[in-house]
Design a protein around this motif. Sequence first.
Motif, PDB file in Angstrom:
ATOM      1  N   UNK A 110       7.332   9.525  -1.358  1.00 35.29           N
ATOM      2  CA  UNK A 110       5.887   9.472  -1.195  1.00 35.29           C
ATOM      3  C   UNK A 110       5.540   8.769   0.108  1.00 35.29           C
ATOM      4  N   UNK A 111       4.455   9.201   0.725  1.00 32.64           N
ATOM      5  CA  UNK A 111       3.884   8.452   1.845  1.00 32.64           C
ATOM      6  C   UNK A 111       3.498   7.075   1.311  1.00 32.64           C
ATOM      7  N   UNK A 112       3.535   6.053   2.170  1.00 31.57           N
ATOM      8  CA  UNK A 112       3.270   4.683   1.729  1.00 31.57           C
ATOM      9  C   UNK A 112       1.917   4.565   1.036  1.00 31.57           C
ATOM     10  N   UNK A 113       0.869   5.165   1.600  1.00 26.71           N
ATOM     11  CA  UNK A 113      -0.456   5.033   0.969  1.00 26.71           C
ATOM     12  C   UNK A 113      -0.507   5.688  -0.410  1.00 26.71           C
ATOM     13  N   UNK A 114       0.227   6.772  -0.613  1.00 25.76           N
ATOM     14  CA  UNK A 114       0.287   7.394  -1.937  1.00 25.76           C
ATOM     15  C   UNK A 114       1.100   6.537  -2.901  1.00 25.76           C
ATOM     16  N   UNK A 115       2.179   5.934  -2.406  1.00 26.23           N
ATOM     17  CA  UNK A 115       2.987   5.041  -3.238  1.00 26.23           C
ATOM     18  C   UNK A 115       2.157   3.849  -3.701  1.00 26.23           C
ATOM     19  N   UNK A 132       2.625  -3.130  -4.659  1.00 17.33           N
ATOM     20  CA  UNK A 132       1.555  -2.553  -3.848  1.00 17.33           C
ATOM     21  C   UNK A 132       1.142  -3.518  -2.729  1.00 17.33           C
ATOM     22  N   UNK A 133       1.164  -4.814  -3.006  1.00 11.76           N
ATOM     23  CA  UNK A 133       0.810  -5.806  -1.987  1.00 11.76           C
ATOM     24  C   UNK A 133       1.818  -5.771  -0.826  1.00 11.76           C
ATOM     25  N   UNK A 134       3.104  -5.760  -1.141  1.00 11.29           N
ATOM     26  CA  UNK A 134       4.098  -5.744  -0.068  1.00 11.29           C
ATOM     27  C   UNK A 134       3.984  -4.485   0.781  1.00 11.29           C
ATOM     28  N   UNK A 135       3.807  -3.337   0.150  1.00  8.36           N
ATOM     29  CA  UNK A 135       3.711  -2.091   0.918  1.00  8.36           C
ATOM     30  C   UNK A 135       2.496  -2.091   1.851  1.00  8.36           C
ATOM     31  N   UNK A 136       1.447  -2.821   1.499  1.00 15.03           N
ATOM     32  CA  UNK A 136       0.261  -2.880   2.348  1.00 15.03           C
ATOM     33  C   UNK A 136       0.338  -3.957   3.425  1.00 15.03           C
ATOM     34  N   UNK A 137       1.040  -5.062   3.147  1.00 17.07           N
ATOM     35  CA  UNK A 137       0.985  -6.212   4.047  1.00 17.07           C
ATOM     36  C   UNK A 137       2.320  -6.614   4.664  1.00 17.07           C
ATOM     37  N   UNK A 138       3.427  -6.251   4.033  1.00 20.75           N
ATOM     38  CA  UNK A 138       4.784  -6.680   4.412  1.00 20.75           C
ATOM     39  C   UNK A 138       4.981  -8.189   4.255  1.00 20.75           C
ATOM     40  N   UNK A 139       4.092  -8.860   3.513  1.00 23.07           N
ATOM     41  CA  UNK A 139       4.257 -10.295   3.250  1.00 23.07           C
ATOM     42  C   UNK A 139       5.398 -10.503   2.261  1.00 23.07           C
ATOM     43  N   UNK A 140       6.262 -11.434   2.584  1.00 22.65           N
ATOM     44  CA  UNK A 140       7.386 -11.787   1.711  1.00 22.65           C
ATOM     45  C   UNK A 140       6.973 -13.000   0.890  1.00 22.65           C
TER      46      UNK A 140
END
Length: 163
Positions: A110-115, A132-140
């Motif tokens: 899936x594309x990231x936004x669809x995931x 969903x938060x990590x895929x949007x922000x890459x915050x660890x």
Amino acid sequence: MTARYCGVIARYDGQVALVRERYDAWDAEYWNLPSGAVEDGETPAGGAVRELREETGLRVEEGALELVWRTISTVDGNAATESWNYVASVGDPSFCIDDPDGYIKDARWFAVEDAVRLLRQVPYPPLAVPSSHFLQTAERLVWNFTPANDGRWGWSHFPIVQA
């Protein structure tokens, strides 16, 4: 005893692998990250490699995994579950499901936004919110979740401190 879990965000060509699964506690099938229990004698990273292979057929080496979030669910002040979640790129995007538990019904890219949209629908916040938060922000982050008596969840987070 604290139940231990692990999961992987598998990436290929700008896309994310998700699996469609159903658990008895869920009202329907949902798209989720490949994930599952860490078995006795297994490291969280070793479990993540195994779960990814079983649920999707995708293969990565433990050394290719990067820890991107941890989750701790607390009930009555005690850790009930703990999870380690990783990201890795795969070289071969071919799926071949071999799930011994029989929960996995499908696997797709899936594309990231669809995931993100699909992961937000998972009815268990300790899975849905951090992924969903990590895929949007890459915050660890390290996430702490606590269920309330009314069925809702509360949570907080703080940055992962790299040693």
